[in-house]
Design a protein around this motif. Structure first.
Motif, PDB file in Angstrom:
ATOM      1  N   CYS A   8       0.829  -1.203   0.000  1.00  9.45           N
ATOM      2  CA  CYS A   8       0.000   0.000   0.000  1.00  9.45           C
ATOM      3  C   CYS A   8       0.864   1.255   0.000  1.00  9.45           C
ATOM      4  O   CYS A   8       1.949   1.277   0.591  1.00  9.45           O
ATOM      5  CB  CYS A   8      -0.911   0.027   1.234  1.00  9.45           C
ATOM      6  N   PHE A   9       0.360   2.276  -0.641  1.00  8.87           N
ATOM      7  CA  PHE A   9       1.001   3.589  -0.614  1.00  8.87           C
ATOM      8  C   PHE A   9       0.418   4.381   0.541  1.00  8.87           C
ATOM      9  O   PHE A   9      -0.798   4.587   0.618  1.00  8.87           O
ATOM     10  CB  PHE A   9       0.776   4.317  -1.933  1.00  8.87           C
ATOM     11  N   TYR A  10       1.283   4.813   1.439  1.00 11.10           N
ATOM     12  CA  TYR A  10       0.876   5.624   2.586  1.00 11.10           C
ATOM     13  C   TYR A  10       0.935   7.091   2.159  1.00 11.10           C
ATOM     14  O   TYR A  10       2.014   7.661   1.976  1.00 11.10           O
ATOM     15  CB  TYR A  10       1.785   5.355   3.781  1.00 11.10           C
ATOM     16  N   THR A  11      -0.248   7.689   1.989  1.00 11.36           N
ATOM     17  CA  THR A  11      -0.329   9.010   1.366  1.00 11.36           C
ATOM     18  C   THR A  11       0.081  10.146   2.292  1.00 11.36           C
ATOM     19  O   THR A  11       0.465  11.217   1.822  1.00 11.36           O
ATOM     20  CB  THR A  11      -1.765   9.293   0.888  1.00 11.36           C
ATOM     21  N   GLY A  12      -0.026   9.956   3.617  1.00  9.63           N
ATOM     22  CA  GLY A  12       0.226  11.054   4.544  1.00  9.63           C
ATOM     23  C   GLY A  12      -0.979  11.948   4.732  1.00  9.63           C
ATOM     24  O   GLY A  12      -0.971  12.835   5.587  1.00  9.63           O
ATOM     25  N   ASP A  13      -2.048  11.739   3.964  1.00 10.39           N
ATOM     26  CA  ASP A  13      -3.266  12.521   4.115  1.00 10.39           C
ATOM     27  C   ASP A  13      -4.155  11.891   5.180  1.00 10.39           C
ATOM     28  O   ASP A  13      -4.312  10.664   5.231  1.00 10.39           O
ATOM     29  CB  ASP A  13      -4.034  12.598   2.794  1.00 10.39           C
ATOM     30  N   VAL A  14      -4.723  12.721   6.023  1.00 10.87           N
ATOM     31  CA  VAL A  14      -5.632  12.261   7.068  1.00 10.87           C
ATOM     32  C   VAL A  14      -7.055  12.335   6.530  1.00 10.87           C
ATOM     33  O   VAL A  14      -7.489  13.377   6.030  1.00 10.87           O
ATOM     34  CB  VAL A  14      -5.481  13.109   8.349  1.00 10.87           C
ATOM     35  N   ALA A  15      -7.778  11.224   6.649  1.00  7.86           N
ATOM     36  CA  ALA A  15      -9.114  11.147   6.067  1.00  7.86           C
ATOM     37  C   ALA A  15     -10.001  10.256   6.928  1.00  7.86           C
ATOM     38  O   ALA A  15      -9.531   9.576   7.839  1.00  7.86           O
ATOM     39  CB  ALA A  15      -9.036  10.595   4.643  1.00  7.86           C
ATOM     40  N   ARG A  16     -11.290  10.289   6.614  1.00 11.53           N
ATOM     41  CA  ARG A  16     -12.231   9.348   7.236  1.00 11.53           C
ATOM     42  C   ARG A  16     -13.191   8.839   6.165  1.00 11.53           C
ATOM     43  O   ARG A  16     -13.435   9.508   5.163  1.00 11.53           O
ATOM     44  CB  ARG A  16     -12.997  10.000   8.383  1.00 11.53           C
ATOM     45  N   LYS A  17     -13.693   7.628   6.387  1.00 17.23           N
ATOM     46  CA  LYS A  17     -14.595   6.997   5.430  1.00 17.23           C
ATOM     47  C   LYS A  17     -15.919   6.699   6.128  1.00 17.23           C
ATOM     48  O   LYS A  17     -15.926   6.128   7.223  1.00 17.23           O
ATOM     49  CB  LYS A  17     -13.975   5.706   4.896  1.00 17.23           C
ATOM     50  N   ASP A  18     -17.037   7.081   5.505  1.00 18.20           N
ATOM     51  CA  ASP A  18     -18.331   6.828   6.154  1.00 18.20           C
ATOM     52  C   ASP A  18     -18.839   5.430   5.801  1.00 18.20           C
ATOM     53  O   ASP A  18     -18.199   4.689   5.036  1.00 18.20           O
ATOM     54  CB  ASP A  18     -19.344   7.924   5.818  1.00 18.20           C
ATOM     55  N   LYS A  19     -19.995   5.085   6.348  1.00 21.82           N
ATOM     56  CA  LYS A  19     -20.527   3.725   6.177  1.00 21.82           C
ATOM     57  C   LYS A  19     -20.878   3.407   4.728  1.00 21.82           C
ATOM     58  O   LYS A  19     -20.953   2.237   4.339  1.00 21.82           O
ATOM     59  CB  LYS A  19     -21.745   3.522   7.061  1.00 21.82           C
ATOM     60  N   ASP A  20     -21.067   4.448   3.903  1.00 23.14           N
ATOM     61  CA  ASP A  20     -21.391   4.238   2.486  1.00 23.14           C
ATOM     62  C   ASP A  20     -20.151   4.232   1.601  1.00 23.14           C
ATOM     63  O   ASP A  20     -20.259   4.090   0.377  1.00 23.14           O
ATOM     64  CB  ASP A  20     -22.352   5.319   2.004  1.00 23.14           C
ATOM     65  N   GLY A  21     -18.972   4.432   2.213  1.00 22.19           N
ATOM     66  CA  GLY A  21     -17.725   4.397   1.456  1.00 22.19           C
ATOM     67  C   GLY A  21     -17.228   5.739   0.983  1.00 22.19           C
ATOM     68  O   GLY A  21     -16.140   5.827   0.402  1.00 22.19           O
ATOM     69  N   TYR A  22     -17.995   6.812   1.196  1.00 26.44           N
ATOM     70  CA  TYR A  22     -17.545   8.149   0.807  1.00 26.44           C
ATOM     71  C   TYR A  22     -16.431   8.604   1.748  1.00 26.44           C
ATOM     72  O   TYR A  22     -16.496   8.384   2.965  1.00 26.44           O
ATOM     73  CB  TYR A  22     -18.696   9.152   0.847  1.00 26.44           C
ATOM     74  N   ILE A  23     -15.435   9.250   1.163  1.00 28.30           N
ATOM     75  CA  ILE A  23     -14.233   9.618   1.913  1.00 28.30           C
ATOM     76  C   ILE A  23     -14.140  11.130   2.023  1.00 28.30           C
ATOM     77  O   ILE A  23     -14.414  11.856   1.062  1.00 28.30           O
ATOM     78  CB  ILE A  23     -12.978   9.047   1.230  1.00 28.30           C
ATOM     79  N   THR A  24     -13.743  11.584   3.187  1.00 25.89           N
ATOM     80  CA  THR A  24     -13.538  13.008   3.442  1.00 25.89           C
ATOM     81  C   THR A  24     -12.110  13.226   3.894  1.00 25.89           C
ATOM     82  O   THR A  24     -11.625  12.525   4.791  1.00 25.89           O
ATOM     83  CB  THR A  24     -14.501  13.514   4.535  1.00 25.89           C
ATOM     84  N   ILE A  25     -11.428  14.182   3.265  1.00 23.70           N
ATOM     85  CA  ILE A  25     -10.076  14.542   3.698  1.00 23.70           C
ATOM     86  C   ILE A  25     -10.198  15.480   4.888  1.00 23.70           C
ATOM     87  O   ILE A  25     -10.838  16.534   4.806  1.00 23.70           O
ATOM     88  CB  ILE A  25      -9.271  15.218   2.564  1.00 23.70           C
ATOM     89  N   CYS A  26      -9.582  15.111   6.006  1.00 21.65           N
ATOM     90  CA  CYS A  26      -9.631  15.924   7.218  1.00 21.65           C
ATOM     91  C   CYS A  26      -8.480  16.929   7.262  1.00 21.65           C
ATOM     92  O   CYS A  26      -8.626  18.019   7.807  1.00 21.65           O
ATOM     93  CB  CYS A  26      -9.562  15.031   8.461  1.00 21.65           C
ATOM     94  N   ASP A  27      -7.357  16.536   6.748  1.00 20.38           N
ATOM     95  CA  ASP A  27      -6.185  17.404   6.766  1.00 20.38           C
ATOM     96  C   ASP A  27      -5.276  16.945   5.647  1.00 20.38           C
ATOM     97  O   ASP A  27      -5.269  15.768   5.273  1.00 20.38           O
ATOM     98  CB  ASP A  27      -5.460  17.307   8.107  1.00 20.38           C
ATOM     99  N   ARG A  28      -4.509  17.877   5.107  1.00 17.77           N
ATOM    100  CA  ARG A  28      -3.590  17.508   4.039  1.00 17.77           C
ATOM    101  C   ARG A  28      -2.332  16.907   4.626  1.00 17.77           C
ATOM    102  O   ARG A  28      -2.090  16.936   5.824  1.00 17.77           O
ATOM    103  CB  ARG A  28      -3.264  18.725   3.171  1.00 17.77           C
ATOM    104  N   ALA A  29      -1.500  16.391   3.733  1.00 15.88           N
ATOM    105  CA  ALA A  29      -0.248  15.786   4.166  1.00 15.88           C
ATOM    106  C   ALA A  29       0.529  16.786   5.014  1.00 15.88           C
ATOM    107  O   ALA A  29       0.475  17.993   4.793  1.00 15.88           O
ATOM    108  CB  ALA A  29       0.587  15.374   2.952  1.00 15.88           C
ATOM    109  N   LYS A  30       1.244  16.261   5.967  1.00 13.92           N
ATOM    110  CA  LYS A  30       1.958  17.094   6.938  1.00 13.92           C
ATOM    111  C   LYS A  30       2.818  18.147   6.238  1.00 13.92           C
ATOM    112  O   LYS A  30       3.625  17.834   5.381  1.00 13.92           O
ATOM    113  CB  LYS A  30       2.828  16.203   7.815  1.00 13.92           C
ATOM    114  N   ASP A  31       2.594  19.371   6.650  1.00 13.51           N
ATOM    115  CA  ASP A  31       3.425  20.500   6.204  1.00 13.51           C
ATOM    116  C   ASP A  31       3.313  20.797   4.720  1.00 13.51           C
ATOM    117  O   ASP A  31       4.183  21.460   4.158  1.00 13.51           O
ATOM    118  CB  ASP A  31       4.896  20.270   6.571  1.00 13.51           C
ATOM    119  N   MET A  32       2.270  20.325   4.069  1.00 13.84           N
ATOM    120  CA  MET A  32       2.087  20.606   2.649  1.00 13.84           C
ATOM    121  C   MET A  32       1.029  21.679   2.479  1.00 13.84           C
ATOM    122  O   MET A  32       0.006  21.667   3.165  1.00 13.84           O
ATOM    123  CB  MET A  32       1.670  19.345   1.902  1.00 13.84           C
ATOM    124  N   LEU A  33       1.292  22.609   1.581  1.00 10.25           N
ATOM    125  CA  LEU A  33       0.351  23.679   1.285  1.00 10.25           C
ATOM    126  C   LEU A  33      -0.173  23.499  -0.126  1.00 10.25           C
ATOM    127  O   LEU A  33       0.475  22.856  -0.966  1.00 10.25           O
ATOM    128  CB  LEU A  33       1.025  25.056   1.398  1.00 10.25           C
TER     129      LEU A  33
END
Length: 552
Positions: A426-451
């Protein structure tokens, strides 16, 4: 949660093979519309053969890397196709890079031939002469090379396109693309390309401070094209792609490859900010596919011609590189049609697309659902070994055929990015996210220190490492703050702790020196908008810069 959708079959077919198949079926089919001129698929293939033969004369061999230092233009397509015909990987070199940054990429990727726009190369030629030992030649081209003679004459007399004279260089061989390919042999060139061969080396920022070359195989690229095609039904020979995503960026390349595979007419606009020309092209050729970053959609809303475009045949308007505000989506869909706006998420390392918000089933605020064959997991950010339950945030990791093979010449970085999870690499993206029960994904924060600045990724450590060259800086830190004028983008803030030399020089003089250095050494989107000189930059207990404290 829903099961992963199965991966569709990926034909064992290279880009040159796809183009040749189209030429056999419809040689006069329009392929590129550029500044009022149309090139057919047959003309593009012929020019690519000519260029490939000329490249061979210059000593380019199978496996050599070809650099494309160009804006979106016919030359980019022809150069990319010519490289593929020779069995050569290509590497997009951003026109925004400064001389030092270009030298780094050319050397790091071992680029043998650099195809560049004369207007881009002339100002930096003397600065890079003698610093590009891997190059066999630089091939320059002009923005109007492919226009008819009368248009070239008109551009010349009106001064709209100034003539460019390259300085005499001692260490770099310079040749001209347009006269060379007109004289070159057009004999077919076709080196077989295996699906596992490296096809593109695309550069992205990294934790080491220097950009890293992500090696993307032909299978990676074509798998992602096939995956993207599952979201909307595309018809061969009937599509018009109106995307101004830059081709030196992986998102733009993805649209280009899909356009070639579907024998679409591609509207090519060299300056993406020239929204009037963009709209004029769409007025002449109503699009079936749009592809832009949110900032560009915002600019289109301010252009009166955008509302006059016929969007009745439009199937999808893809947006990526930064989150699209809900209000922006609403305003765009008032013009293009409800349910046509589609947000996508991806990275350079994933060719690029991982998820899409399906048209008609989009959930604004999320990045949508994983593409077929894409196994996305959310794992704990601390160890990366524990899968998180639904709606719990964690690091987004992914396995799929579009995931890259590693970073060029960086085994340690590759091993940190590509790790085993649940029996899969697996590729570890560094992006923080969450996935709901229907499979939709939300990005909570971008990769560390990236603008994100104007849709481009800015890695703070790269800038901080460059600033170590300035004696007056003891310590520096880059922090992003929300750009209120461009939602989803950041403003680059630089915090500086002065050295003794800096204190002696004074705040104002240091400010001016640092700003001048940044403008000279960095791409425009990396240059800090604000410089804050502070008495002391806070540190963590282990001696690292405490950016959380700075943000507070």
């Amino acid at each position: 949660m829903p099961d992963m959708q199965p991966m569709p079959p990926v034909p064992d077919e290279s880009i040159p093979a796809i183009v040749e198949r189209h030429v056999a079926e419809a040689p006069d089919a329009p392929c590129i519309y550029y500044l009022g001129v149309t090139l057919t698929i047959g003309q593009v293939d012929d020019l690519a053969n000519r260029l490939a033969n000329r490249m061979r004369e210059l000593g380019v061999e199978r496996g050599d890397v070809v650099g494309l230092h160009l804006p979106n233009s016919p030359q980019y397509v022809i150069g990319l196709l010519a490289a593929a015909k020779l069995g050569c990987p290509a590497s997009g070199v951003s026109p925004l890079l400064k001389p030092d940054e270009i030298v780094y990429q050319v050397e790091n990727a071992h680029i043998r031939l650099l195809i560049t726009l004369d207007q881009l190369f002339a100002p930096i030629a003397a600065q890079v002469d003698g610093r590009l030992p891997t190059l066999r030649a630089v091939m320059t081209t002009g923005p109007i090379d492919f226009l008819p003679a009368w248009k070239k004459w008109l551009a010349s007399v009106t001064g709209k396109v100034p003539k460019v004279a390259l300085p005499a260089l001692a260490h770099v061989r310079c040749v001209s693309l347009w006269p060379d390919i007109n004289l070159a042999d057009n004999t077919r060139v076709f080196e077989p390309c295996r699906m596992e061969d490296v096809f593109m080396i695309q550069y992205t920022g990294g934790t080491t401070g220097n950009p890293k070359g992500a090696e993307l195989s032909l299978r990676n690229i074509m798998s992602n094209v096939v995956q993207n095609e599952t979201v909307v039904t595309y018809d061969v020979g009937k599509e018009t792609f109106a995307s101004v995503l830059p081709w030196f960026h992986i998102a733009g390349l993805s649209a280009l490859f899909m356009g070639l595979r579907k024998r679409a007419l591609m509207l090519v606009v060299p300056n993406p900010r020239d929204v009037k020309s963009y709209c004029q092209a769409m007025l002449k050729h109503p699009p079936t596919v749009l592809g832009n970053v949110p900032t560009l959609y915002q600019m289109l809303l301010s252009e009166p011609l955008f509302r006059k475009v016929d969007f009745s045949r439009l199937k999808v308007a893809v947006s990526g590189a930064a989150p699209a505000p809900v209000e922006l989506i609403r305003k765009v869909e008032e013009i293009i049609g409800h349910g046509k706006f589609c947000e996508a998420y991806g990275l350079t390392e994933t060719s690029p697309t991982l998820t899409m918000n399906p048209p008609g089933r989009a959930r604004p605020g999320t990045i949508g659902l994983p593409l077929p064959g894409t196994d996305i997991r959310i794992v704990d950010a601390e160890t990366g070994k524990k899968e998180m339950p639904a709606d719990e945030p964690g690091e987004l990791i992914v396995n799929g055929p579009q995931v890259f093979r590693g970073y060029l010449g960086l085994p340690d970085e590759s091993n940190r990015a590509l790790r085993s999870f649940d029996g899969k690499t697996c590729f570890y993206t560094g992006d923080v996210a969450r996935k709901d029960k229907d499979g939709y994904i939300t990005i909570c924060d971008r990769a560390k220190d990236m603008l994100i600045v104007g849709g481009y990724k800015v890695f703070s450590v790269e800038i901080e490492n460059k600033l170590k060259e300035i004696d007056e800086i003891e310590l520096s830190a880059i922090i992003g703050t929300p750009d209120e004028e461009r939602p989803g983008n950041d403003v680059v803030n630089l915090y500086i702790q002065l050295s003794d030399a800096g204190k002696a020089l004074g705040d104002d003089a240091v400010h001016d020196k640092v700003m001048a250095y940044c403008r000279d050494k960095m791409a425009p989107f990396k240059v800090p908008k604000y410089i804050h000189i502070v008495a002391q930059i806070p540190l963590t207990p282990v001696g690292k810069v405490d950016k959380k404290a700075l943000r507070r």
